[in-house]
Write a protein that holds these residues in place. Structure first.
Motif, PDB file in Angstrom:
ATOM      1  N   ARG A 199      -1.823  -3.516  -1.199  1.00  0.00           N
ATOM      2  CA  ARG A 199      -3.417  -3.293  -2.065  1.00  0.00           C
ATOM      3  C   ARG A 199      -4.040  -2.296  -1.181  1.00  0.00           C
ATOM      4  O   ARG A 199      -4.406  -2.156  -0.340  1.00  0.00           O
ATOM      5  N   TRP A 204      -1.376   0.089  -4.429  1.00  0.00           N
ATOM      6  CA  TRP A 204      -2.264  -0.479  -5.622  1.00  0.00           C
ATOM      7  C   TRP A 204      -2.858  -1.124  -5.249  1.00  0.00           C
ATOM      8  O   TRP A 204      -3.223  -1.327  -4.478  1.00  0.00           O
ATOM      9  N   ARG A 218      -5.528  -3.837  -7.670  1.00  0.00           N
ATOM     10  CA  ARG A 218      -5.884  -4.734  -8.572  1.00  0.00           C
ATOM     11  C   ARG A 218      -7.281  -5.168  -8.604  1.00  0.00           C
ATOM     12  O   ARG A 218      -7.984  -4.878  -7.755  1.00  0.00           O
ATOM     13  N   TYR A 228      -2.642  -4.574 -11.290  1.00  0.00           N
ATOM     14  CA  TYR A 228      -3.022  -3.730 -10.502  1.00  0.00           C
ATOM     15  C   TYR A 228      -2.639  -2.120 -11.605  1.00  0.00           C
ATOM     16  O   TYR A 228      -1.950  -2.391 -12.785  1.00  0.00           O
TER      17      TYR A 228
END
Length: 83
Positions: free
Chosen positions: A62, A70, A72, A78
């Motif tokens: 993340r 990615w 969130r 996501y």
């Protein structure tokens, strides 16, 4: 056969290890609109991957971590990081 199955079959024909395969499959899920963590985990576990491993990679990659593949959002959805 859905696109995740096809991608998984393709990955199984490569030298990629499970770690690399899960990262590619998570990114594919997000790209396909499967954006909630629990749904990503469910889809990939249906392909035979370990739920704990999937969750770990979702968290580790993340935004705010070293790899930042990615992000969130506040709703738990996501999105892929754009360069």
């Amino acid at each position: 056969m859905n696109s995740l199955n096809v991608l998984n079959d393709t990955l199984n024909g490569t030298k990629a290890d499970k770690h690399e395969k899960v990262i590619v499959l998570i990114a594919a899920c997000i790209d396909l609109g499967i954006r909630r963590g629990s749904e990503i985990i469910s889809r990939l576990s249906d392909l035979g991957y370990d739920k704990g491993h999937i969750a770990l990679l979702l968290k580790h990659n993340r935004q705010g971590t070293v790899d930042k593949l990615w992000i969130r959002d506040n709703d738990g959805l996501y999105s892929l990081v754009k360069d």
